[in-house]
Enzyme design. Structure first.
Site, PDB file in Angstrom:
ATOM      1  N   LYS A 119       0.846  -1.190   0.000  1.00  7.28           N
ATOM      2  CA  LYS A 119       0.000   0.000   0.000  1.00  7.28           C
ATOM      3  C   LYS A 119       0.876   1.232   0.000  1.00  7.28           C
ATOM      4  CE  LYS A 119      -4.452   0.765  -0.140  1.00  7.28           C
ATOM      5  NZ  LYS A 119      -5.406  -0.068  -0.888  1.00  7.28           N
ATOM      6  N   ASP A 159      -6.241   4.081  -5.684  1.00  9.57           N
ATOM      7  CA  ASP A 159      -6.953   3.978  -4.416  1.00  9.57           C
ATOM      8  C   ASP A 159      -7.692   5.303  -4.235  1.00  9.57           C
ATOM      9  OD1 ASP A 159      -6.953   1.950  -2.006  1.00  9.57           O
ATOM     10  OD2 ASP A 159      -6.881   3.928  -1.079  1.00  9.57           O
TER      11      ASP A 159
END
Length: 437
Positions: A119, A159
Protein backbone atom coordinates in the site's frame (compact mmCIF):
# COMPACT_ATOMS: atom_id res chain seq x y z
CA UNK A 1 -8.50 23.23 -9.61
CA UNK A 2 -8.25 19.56 -10.52
CA UNK A 3 -11.07 17.31 -9.31
CA UNK A 4 -10.42 13.57 -9.08
CA UNK A 5 -13.10 11.52 -10.75
CA UNK A 6 -12.66 8.08 -9.26
CA UNK A 7 -12.98 8.64 -5.52
CA UNK A 8 -14.00 12.26 -5.13
CA UNK A 9 -16.63 11.82 -2.42
CA UNK A 10 -14.56 9.86 0.04
CA UNK A 11 -11.78 12.38 0.46
CA UNK A 12 -13.17 14.47 3.33
CA UNK A 13 -14.89 11.90 5.54
CA UNK A 14 -13.25 11.83 8.96
CA UNK A 15 -11.88 8.67 10.55
CA UNK A 16 -12.71 9.28 14.24
CA UNK A 17 -9.13 8.98 15.45
CA UNK A 18 -8.96 5.16 15.65
CA UNK A 19 -5.56 3.70 14.69
CA UNK A 20 -6.19 1.04 11.99
CA UNK A 21 -2.78 -0.56 12.51
CA UNK A 22 -3.58 -1.31 16.15
CA UNK A 23 -6.94 -2.70 15.05
CA UNK A 24 -5.47 -5.08 12.47
CA UNK A 25 -2.73 -6.27 14.85
CA UNK A 26 -5.33 -7.09 17.48
CA UNK A 27 -7.43 -9.02 14.95
CA UNK A 28 -4.36 -10.92 13.73
CA UNK A 29 -3.43 -11.92 17.27
CA UNK A 30 -6.93 -13.08 18.12
CA UNK A 31 -7.16 -15.14 14.91
CA UNK A 32 -3.76 -16.77 15.40
CA UNK A 33 -4.83 -17.78 18.90
CA UNK A 34 -8.20 -19.08 17.70
CA UNK A 35 -6.44 -21.23 15.07
CA UNK A 36 -4.24 -22.73 17.78
CA UNK A 37 -0.97 -21.53 16.27
CA UNK A 38 2.09 -20.45 18.24
CA UNK A 39 2.36 -16.70 18.83
CA UNK A 40 5.44 -16.76 16.56
CA UNK A 41 3.00 -16.70 13.61
CA UNK A 42 1.59 -13.41 14.86
CA UNK A 43 5.06 -11.91 15.19
CA UNK A 44 5.82 -12.75 11.55
CA UNK A 45 2.56 -11.21 10.28
CA UNK A 46 2.20 -8.13 12.48
CA UNK A 47 4.75 -5.92 10.67
CA UNK A 48 5.32 -5.08 7.02
CA UNK A 49 8.59 -6.56 5.75
CA UNK A 50 9.51 -3.16 4.31
CA UNK A 51 8.36 0.40 4.97
CA UNK A 52 9.61 3.32 2.86
CA UNK A 53 9.10 7.01 3.61
CA UNK A 54 9.96 9.53 0.89
CA UNK A 55 10.03 13.29 0.47
CA UNK A 56 8.31 14.65 -2.64
CA UNK A 57 9.33 18.22 -3.50
CA UNK A 58 6.92 19.92 -5.92
CA UNK A 59 7.37 23.34 -7.53
CA UNK A 60 3.96 24.95 -7.11
CA UNK A 61 2.35 27.23 -9.68
CA UNK A 62 3.14 30.30 -7.55
CA UNK A 63 6.87 29.47 -7.63
CA UNK A 64 7.18 28.13 -4.08
CA UNK A 65 8.59 24.69 -3.39
CA UNK A 66 6.42 22.43 -1.23
CA UNK A 67 7.71 19.12 0.12
CA UNK A 68 5.09 16.40 0.56
CA UNK A 69 5.55 13.12 2.47
CA UNK A 70 4.83 9.77 0.86
CA UNK A 71 4.90 6.15 2.01
CA UNK A 72 5.03 2.65 0.57
CA UNK A 73 4.49 -0.44 2.72
CA UNK A 74 5.16 -4.01 1.59
CA UNK A 75 3.70 -6.51 4.03
CA UNK A 76 4.71 -10.01 2.89
CA UNK A 77 5.78 -11.43 -0.48
CA UNK A 78 5.66 -15.15 0.27
CA UNK A 79 2.92 -15.81 -2.31
CA UNK A 80 4.18 -13.40 -4.96
CA UNK A 81 4.93 -9.71 -5.53
CA UNK A 82 3.20 -7.32 -3.18
CA UNK A 83 0.18 -5.48 -4.57
CA UNK A 84 -1.86 -2.51 -3.46
CA UNK A 85 -3.13 0.95 -4.18
CA UNK A 86 -1.78 4.47 -3.77
CA UNK A 87 -3.98 7.04 -2.05
CA UNK A 88 -3.67 10.83 -2.03
CA UNK A 89 -5.33 12.14 1.11
CA UNK A 90 -4.55 14.69 3.86
CA UNK A 91 -5.13 12.04 6.56
CA UNK A 92 -2.66 9.50 5.15
CA UNK A 93 -0.23 8.36 7.85
CA UNK A 94 2.34 5.62 8.33
CA UNK A 95 0.13 3.40 10.51
CA UNK A 96 -2.76 3.61 8.06
CA UNK A 97 -0.50 2.50 5.21
CA UNK A 98 0.87 -0.40 7.29
CA UNK A 99 -2.65 -1.57 8.14
CA UNK A 100 -3.81 -1.33 4.55
CA UNK A 101 -0.84 -3.40 3.35
CA UNK A 102 -1.76 -6.18 5.82
CA UNK A 103 -5.38 -6.12 4.66
CA UNK A 104 -4.15 -6.48 1.08
CA UNK A 105 -2.17 -9.60 2.02
CA UNK A 106 -5.24 -11.13 3.62
CA UNK A 107 -7.49 -10.30 0.65
CA UNK A 108 -5.13 -12.00 -1.78
CA UNK A 109 -4.78 -15.02 0.52
CA UNK A 110 -8.56 -15.41 0.93
CA UNK A 111 -9.09 -15.40 -2.85
CA UNK A 112 -6.03 -17.58 -3.53
CA UNK A 113 -4.21 -14.92 -5.56
CA UNK A 114 -0.42 -15.26 -5.98
CA UNK A 115 0.22 -11.84 -4.47
CA UNK A 116 1.29 -10.24 -1.22
CA UNK A 117 0.02 -7.01 0.28
CA UNK A 118 1.33 -3.52 -0.41
CA UNK A 119 0.00 0.00 0.00
CA UNK A 120 1.13 3.54 -0.67
CA UNK A 121 0.02 7.03 0.13
CA UNK A 122 0.88 10.71 0.02
CA UNK A 123 -0.20 13.27 2.61
CA UNK A 124 -1.96 15.77 0.35
CA UNK A 125 -5.36 17.21 -0.49
CA UNK A 126 -5.35 16.77 -4.29
CA UNK A 127 -8.28 19.13 -4.75
CA UNK A 128 -5.98 21.98 -3.70
CA UNK A 129 -3.54 21.20 -6.52
CA UNK A 130 -3.66 22.31 -10.12
CA UNK A 131 -3.48 19.59 -12.77
CA UNK A 132 0.20 20.36 -13.38
CA UNK A 133 0.99 20.20 -9.66
CA UNK A 134 -0.89 16.90 -9.35
CA UNK A 135 0.99 15.39 -12.29
CA UNK A 136 4.34 16.55 -10.87
CA UNK A 137 3.45 15.06 -7.48
CA UNK A 138 2.44 11.75 -9.09
CA UNK A 139 5.58 11.47 -11.20
CA UNK A 140 7.91 12.47 -8.36
CA UNK A 141 6.31 9.99 -5.96
CA UNK A 142 6.74 7.09 -8.36
CA UNK A 143 10.35 8.16 -9.02
CA UNK A 144 11.09 8.08 -5.31
CA UNK A 145 9.67 4.57 -4.78
CA UNK A 146 11.04 3.12 -8.05
CA UNK A 147 13.85 1.14 -6.31
CA UNK A 148 11.35 -1.10 -4.52
CA UNK A 149 8.57 -1.53 -7.14
CA UNK A 150 8.19 -3.44 -10.39
CA UNK A 151 6.09 -6.25 -11.90
CA UNK A 152 7.93 -8.96 -9.94
CA UNK A 153 8.46 -6.90 -6.77
CA UNK A 154 5.55 -4.61 -5.90
CA UNK A 155 2.67 -3.54 -8.14
CA UNK A 156 0.85 -0.28 -7.30
CA UNK A 157 -2.75 0.55 -8.26
CA UNK A 158 -5.36 3.31 -7.79
CA UNK A 159 -6.95 3.98 -4.42
CA UNK A 160 -8.66 6.97 -2.77
CA UNK A 161 -8.21 10.10 -4.91
CA UNK A 162 -6.16 8.37 -7.61
CA UNK A 163 -7.54 7.10 -10.91
CA UNK A 164 -6.48 5.80 -14.36
CA UNK A 165 -5.19 9.25 -15.36
CA UNK A 166 -2.84 9.34 -12.36
CA UNK A 167 -1.76 5.76 -13.10
CA UNK A 168 -0.97 6.83 -16.67
CA UNK A 169 1.41 9.53 -15.42
CA UNK A 170 3.04 7.12 -13.00
CA UNK A 171 3.66 4.32 -15.49
CA UNK A 172 5.01 6.82 -18.02
CA UNK A 173 7.50 8.08 -15.44
CA UNK A 174 8.58 4.54 -14.52
CA UNK A 175 8.98 3.56 -18.19
CA UNK A 176 11.07 6.65 -18.91
CA UNK A 177 13.38 5.76 -16.02
CA UNK A 178 13.75 2.19 -17.27
CA UNK A 179 13.99 3.06 -20.96
CA UNK A 180 11.27 0.70 -22.19
CA UNK A 181 7.60 -0.11 -21.63
CA UNK A 182 6.76 -2.25 -18.60
CA UNK A 183 2.93 -2.41 -18.56
CA UNK A 184 2.77 -4.83 -15.62
CA UNK A 185 4.48 -2.48 -13.16
CA UNK A 186 1.12 -1.09 -12.03
CA UNK A 187 -2.57 -1.73 -12.60
CA UNK A 188 -5.67 0.40 -13.00
CA UNK A 189 -4.13 2.03 -16.08
CA UNK A 190 -6.08 3.49 -19.00
CA UNK A 191 -7.20 0.68 -21.34
CA UNK A 192 -5.17 2.04 -24.26
CA UNK A 193 -1.84 1.50 -22.44
CA UNK A 194 -2.52 -1.94 -21.02
CA UNK A 195 -5.36 -1.49 -18.56
CA UNK A 196 -7.97 -4.18 -18.13
CA UNK A 197 -11.60 -4.08 -19.12
CA UNK A 198 -13.79 -4.31 -16.04
CA UNK A 199 -11.17 -2.89 -13.64
CA UNK A 200 -12.99 0.36 -12.86
CA UNK A 201 -16.17 -1.53 -11.96
CA UNK A 202 -14.45 -4.46 -10.26
CA UNK A 203 -14.63 -3.45 -6.59
CA UNK A 204 -18.31 -2.51 -6.77
CA UNK A 205 -19.13 -5.64 -8.75
CA UNK A 206 -17.36 -7.77 -6.15
CA UNK A 207 -19.26 -6.07 -3.33
CA UNK A 208 -22.56 -6.94 -5.01
CA UNK A 209 -21.50 -10.56 -5.59
CA UNK A 210 -20.80 -10.99 -1.86
CA UNK A 211 -24.14 -9.34 -1.00
CA UNK A 212 -25.89 -11.73 -3.37
CA UNK A 213 -24.25 -14.72 -1.67
CA UNK A 214 -25.06 -13.38 1.78
CA UNK A 215 -28.70 -12.96 0.74
CA UNK A 216 -28.78 -16.64 -0.23
CA UNK A 217 -27.51 -17.91 3.12
CA UNK A 218 -29.79 -15.49 5.00
CA UNK A 219 -32.81 -16.36 2.83
CA UNK A 220 -33.30 -12.73 1.75
CA UNK A 221 -34.93 -11.81 -1.57
CA UNK A 222 -32.77 -9.07 -3.05
CA UNK A 223 -35.54 -7.54 -5.15
CA UNK A 224 -37.43 -6.93 -1.92
CA UNK A 225 -34.57 -5.37 0.04
CA UNK A 226 -33.67 -1.76 0.77
CA UNK A 227 -30.13 -0.35 0.88
CA UNK A 228 -28.28 2.73 2.13
CA UNK A 229 -24.77 3.54 0.87
CA UNK A 230 -22.17 5.78 2.49
CA UNK A 231 -19.84 7.13 -0.21
CA UNK A 232 -20.64 7.59 -3.89
CA UNK A 233 -17.24 7.55 -5.54
CA UNK A 234 -16.12 4.74 -7.80
CA UNK A 235 -16.94 1.93 -5.37
CA UNK A 236 -20.20 3.33 -4.02
CA UNK A 237 -21.57 4.34 -7.41
CA UNK A 238 -20.70 1.02 -9.08
CA UNK A 239 -22.21 -0.88 -6.16
CA UNK A 240 -25.40 1.16 -6.56
CA UNK A 241 -25.46 0.51 -10.30
CA UNK A 242 -25.17 -3.27 -10.00
CA UNK A 243 -27.60 -3.50 -7.07
CA UNK A 244 -30.16 -1.48 -9.01
CA UNK A 245 -29.80 -3.91 -11.92
CA UNK A 246 -30.72 -6.73 -9.48
CA UNK A 247 -33.90 -4.90 -8.50
CA UNK A 248 -32.66 -3.66 -5.13
CA UNK A 249 -34.23 -0.43 -3.83
CA UNK A 250 -31.52 2.08 -2.84
CA UNK A 251 -33.14 4.66 -0.61
CA UNK A 252 -30.18 6.76 0.53
CA UNK A 253 -26.60 7.69 -0.35
CA UNK A 254 -24.26 10.10 1.41
CA UNK A 255 -20.95 11.74 0.54
CA UNK A 256 -18.54 14.33 1.93
CA UNK A 257 -21.04 17.16 1.49
CA UNK A 258 -24.18 15.48 2.81
CA UNK A 259 -26.69 12.97 1.55
CA UNK A 260 -29.98 12.28 -0.22
CA UNK A 261 -32.95 10.08 0.71
CA UNK A 262 -36.02 8.86 -1.14
CA UNK A 263 -38.26 6.35 0.64
CA UNK A 264 -39.61 4.88 -2.60
CA UNK A 265 -36.07 4.47 -3.95
CA UNK A 266 -33.60 6.75 -5.71
CA UNK A 267 -33.48 6.89 -9.49
CA UNK A 268 -30.00 5.36 -9.71
CA UNK A 269 -29.51 5.62 -13.50
CA UNK A 270 -30.44 9.31 -13.35
CA UNK A 271 -28.19 9.87 -10.32
CA UNK A 272 -25.25 8.18 -12.05
CA UNK A 273 -25.79 10.40 -15.08
CA UNK A 274 -25.94 13.44 -12.78
CA UNK A 275 -22.55 12.75 -11.13
CA UNK A 276 -20.85 12.22 -14.50
CA UNK A 277 -20.42 15.97 -14.35
CA UNK A 278 -17.28 16.13 -12.21
CA UNK A 279 -18.54 19.25 -10.45
CA UNK A 280 -21.63 17.43 -9.13
CA UNK A 281 -21.77 15.45 -5.92
CA UNK A 282 -24.51 12.91 -5.26
CA UNK A 283 -25.73 15.11 -2.40
CA UNK A 284 -26.39 17.91 -4.92
CA UNK A 285 -29.11 15.80 -6.58
CA UNK A 286 -32.47 17.54 -6.15
CA UNK A 287 -34.99 14.76 -6.82
CA UNK A 288 -34.71 13.54 -3.22
CA UNK A 289 -34.75 14.80 0.36
CA UNK A 290 -31.53 15.82 2.12
CA UNK A 291 -30.23 13.50 4.82
CA UNK A 292 -27.22 13.57 7.13
CA UNK A 293 -24.62 10.87 7.35
CA UNK A 294 -25.70 10.17 10.94
CA UNK A 295 -29.35 9.79 9.97
CA UNK A 296 -28.47 7.51 7.06
CA UNK A 297 -26.82 5.00 9.41
CA UNK A 298 -30.02 4.71 11.46
CA UNK A 299 -32.43 4.15 8.57
CA UNK A 300 -34.61 0.99 8.71
CA UNK A 301 -32.91 -0.61 5.68
CA UNK A 302 -32.02 -4.25 5.10
CA UNK A 303 -28.44 -3.63 3.92
CA UNK A 304 -26.00 -0.88 4.92
CA UNK A 305 -22.91 -0.36 2.75
CA UNK A 306 -20.07 1.81 4.09
CA UNK A 307 -18.09 2.66 0.94
CA UNK A 308 -15.98 5.57 2.19
CA UNK A 309 -12.92 5.33 4.45
CA UNK A 310 -11.92 3.83 7.81
CA UNK A 311 -13.73 4.00 11.16
CA UNK A 312 -17.24 5.06 10.13
CA UNK A 313 -19.27 2.59 12.20
CA UNK A 314 -18.41 3.38 15.82
CA UNK A 315 -19.70 2.83 19.34
CA UNK A 316 -21.67 6.04 18.87
CA UNK A 317 -23.69 5.13 15.78
CA UNK A 318 -23.64 1.30 15.80
CA UNK A 319 -26.48 1.07 18.37
CA UNK A 320 -28.81 2.91 15.98
CA UNK A 321 -28.07 0.68 12.95
CA UNK A 322 -31.15 -1.33 11.95
CA UNK A 323 -29.72 -3.14 8.92
CA UNK A 324 -29.60 -6.95 8.87
CA UNK A 325 -26.45 -6.92 6.70
CA UNK A 326 -23.43 -4.59 6.69
CA UNK A 327 -21.34 -4.97 3.54
CA UNK A 328 -17.94 -3.33 4.06
CA UNK A 329 -17.10 -1.88 0.67
CA UNK A 330 -14.51 0.40 2.33
CA UNK A 331 -11.33 -0.70 4.07
CA UNK A 332 -11.68 -0.83 7.85
CA UNK A 333 -15.00 1.02 8.08
CA UNK A 334 -15.96 -0.50 11.43
CA UNK A 335 -14.15 0.19 14.70
CA UNK A 336 -13.68 -2.70 17.18
CA UNK A 337 -16.25 -1.14 19.53
CA UNK A 338 -18.71 -0.75 16.68
CA UNK A 339 -18.06 -4.32 15.59
CA UNK A 340 -18.89 -5.72 19.03
CA UNK A 341 -22.18 -3.85 19.01
CA UNK A 342 -23.08 -5.20 15.54
CA UNK A 343 -22.21 -8.72 16.71
CA UNK A 344 -24.46 -8.30 19.74
CA UNK A 345 -27.31 -7.20 17.49
CA UNK A 346 -26.87 -10.24 15.23
CA UNK A 347 -25.93 -8.18 12.16
CA UNK A 348 -24.37 -10.25 9.37
CA UNK A 349 -21.16 -8.40 8.46
CA UNK A 350 -19.43 -9.08 5.15
CA UNK A 351 -15.89 -8.04 6.18
CA UNK A 352 -13.83 -5.66 4.08
CA UNK A 353 -11.05 -8.15 3.29
CA UNK A 354 -13.66 -10.27 1.51
CA UNK A 355 -16.30 -7.75 0.46
CA UNK A 356 -14.07 -5.31 -1.46
CA UNK A 357 -11.55 -7.82 -2.84
CA UNK A 358 -12.92 -7.49 -6.37
CA UNK A 359 -10.51 -4.62 -7.08
CA UNK A 360 -7.33 -6.54 -6.34
CA UNK A 361 -8.72 -9.56 -8.20
CA UNK A 362 -9.17 -7.71 -11.48
CA UNK A 363 -5.88 -5.90 -10.87
CA UNK A 364 -4.36 -9.40 -10.73
CA UNK A 365 -6.09 -10.20 -14.04
CA UNK A 366 -4.65 -7.00 -15.52
CA UNK A 367 -1.15 -7.98 -14.38
CA UNK A 368 -1.58 -11.46 -15.91
CA UNK A 369 -2.76 -9.96 -19.21
CA UNK A 370 0.20 -7.57 -19.23
CA UNK A 371 2.56 -10.50 -18.64
CA UNK A 372 1.29 -12.52 -21.60
CA UNK A 373 0.46 -9.50 -23.78
CA UNK A 374 -2.96 -10.96 -24.55
CA UNK A 375 -6.17 -9.35 -23.33
CA UNK A 376 -9.49 -10.93 -22.38
CA UNK A 377 -12.98 -9.72 -23.22
CA UNK A 378 -14.91 -8.01 -20.43
CA UNK A 379 -17.39 -10.89 -20.18
CA UNK A 380 -14.55 -13.31 -19.51
CA UNK A 381 -13.04 -11.02 -16.88
CA UNK A 382 -16.38 -10.65 -15.10
CA UNK A 383 -16.87 -14.42 -15.16
CA UNK A 384 -13.41 -15.01 -13.67
CA UNK A 385 -14.09 -12.33 -11.02
CA UNK A 386 -17.35 -14.03 -10.05
CA UNK A 387 -15.57 -17.38 -9.70
CA UNK A 388 -12.96 -15.87 -7.39
CA UNK A 389 -15.43 -13.91 -5.26
CA UNK A 390 -17.71 -16.93 -4.82
CA UNK A 391 -14.71 -19.07 -3.89
CA UNK A 392 -13.71 -16.51 -1.27
CA UNK A 393 -17.22 -16.17 0.17
CA UNK A 394 -17.76 -19.92 0.33
CA UNK A 395 -14.38 -20.51 2.00
CA UNK A 396 -15.00 -17.84 4.63
CA UNK A 397 -18.58 -18.97 5.27
CA UNK A 398 -17.45 -22.58 5.76
CA UNK A 399 -14.85 -21.38 8.28
CA UNK A 400 -17.60 -19.43 10.05
CA UNK A 401 -19.72 -22.57 10.29
CA UNK A 402 -16.79 -24.73 11.38
CA UNK A 403 -15.56 -22.37 14.10
CA UNK A 404 -18.99 -21.00 15.02
CA UNK A 405 -17.66 -17.47 14.81
CA UNK A 406 -18.44 -14.20 13.05
CA UNK A 407 -17.59 -13.58 9.40
CA UNK A 408 -14.74 -11.17 10.20
CA UNK A 409 -13.04 -13.72 12.43
CA UNK A 410 -13.57 -16.38 9.78
CA UNK A 411 -12.06 -14.19 7.04
CA UNK A 412 -8.95 -13.49 9.09
CA UNK A 413 -8.53 -17.17 9.87
CA UNK A 414 -8.87 -18.18 6.21
CA UNK A 415 -6.28 -15.58 5.16
CA UNK A 416 -3.85 -16.48 7.94
CA UNK A 417 -4.20 -20.22 7.25
CA UNK A 418 -3.27 -19.67 3.62
CA UNK A 419 -0.22 -17.60 4.53
CA UNK A 420 0.86 -20.11 7.19
CA UNK A 421 0.82 -22.96 4.66
CA UNK A 422 3.10 -20.93 2.37
CA UNK A 423 5.43 -19.94 5.21
CA UNK A 424 5.72 -23.57 6.32
CA UNK A 425 6.39 -24.75 2.75
CA UNK A 426 9.26 -22.26 2.43
CA UNK A 427 10.70 -23.07 5.84
CA UNK A 428 9.95 -19.69 7.37
CA UNK A 429 8.21 -21.45 10.24
CA UNK A 430 8.68 -24.86 11.83
CA UNK A 431 6.26 -27.59 12.85
CA UNK A 432 6.48 -26.34 16.43
CA UNK A 433 5.01 -22.99 15.32
CA UNK A 434 1.81 -24.71 14.19
CA UNK A 435 0.70 -25.42 17.73
CA UNK A 436 0.45 -23.34 20.86
CA UNK A 437 3.47 -23.39 23.11
Amino acid sequence: MKKIESEKVESDITTHGVNPYNVVKSLLKESVNRLGYNENIYHVLKKPMRMLEVSIPVRMDNGTLENFTGYRAQHIDILGPTKGGIRFHPLVNIDEVKALSIWMSLKSAILDLPLGGGKGGVIVDPEKLSERELETLSRTYIRKITPIIGPQKDIPAPDVNTNPEVMGWMIDEFDQLRGYNIPGMLTGKPIIIGGSLGRLEATGRGVVLTIREAAKVLDMELDKTTVAIQGFGNVGSMTAKFLHELGVKIVAVTDAKGGIYREEGLNIPDLLEFVKNKENYASDYTDAEPITNEKMFSLPVDILIPAAVENQITKDNAPSIQAKVVAEAANGPTTPEGDKILEGKGVFVIPDILCNAGGVTVSYFEWVQNSMNYYWKEEEINQKLEEKMLFGFDTVFKMREEKQCFMRDAAYMVGINHLVKAMHARGWIKDSDLSEG
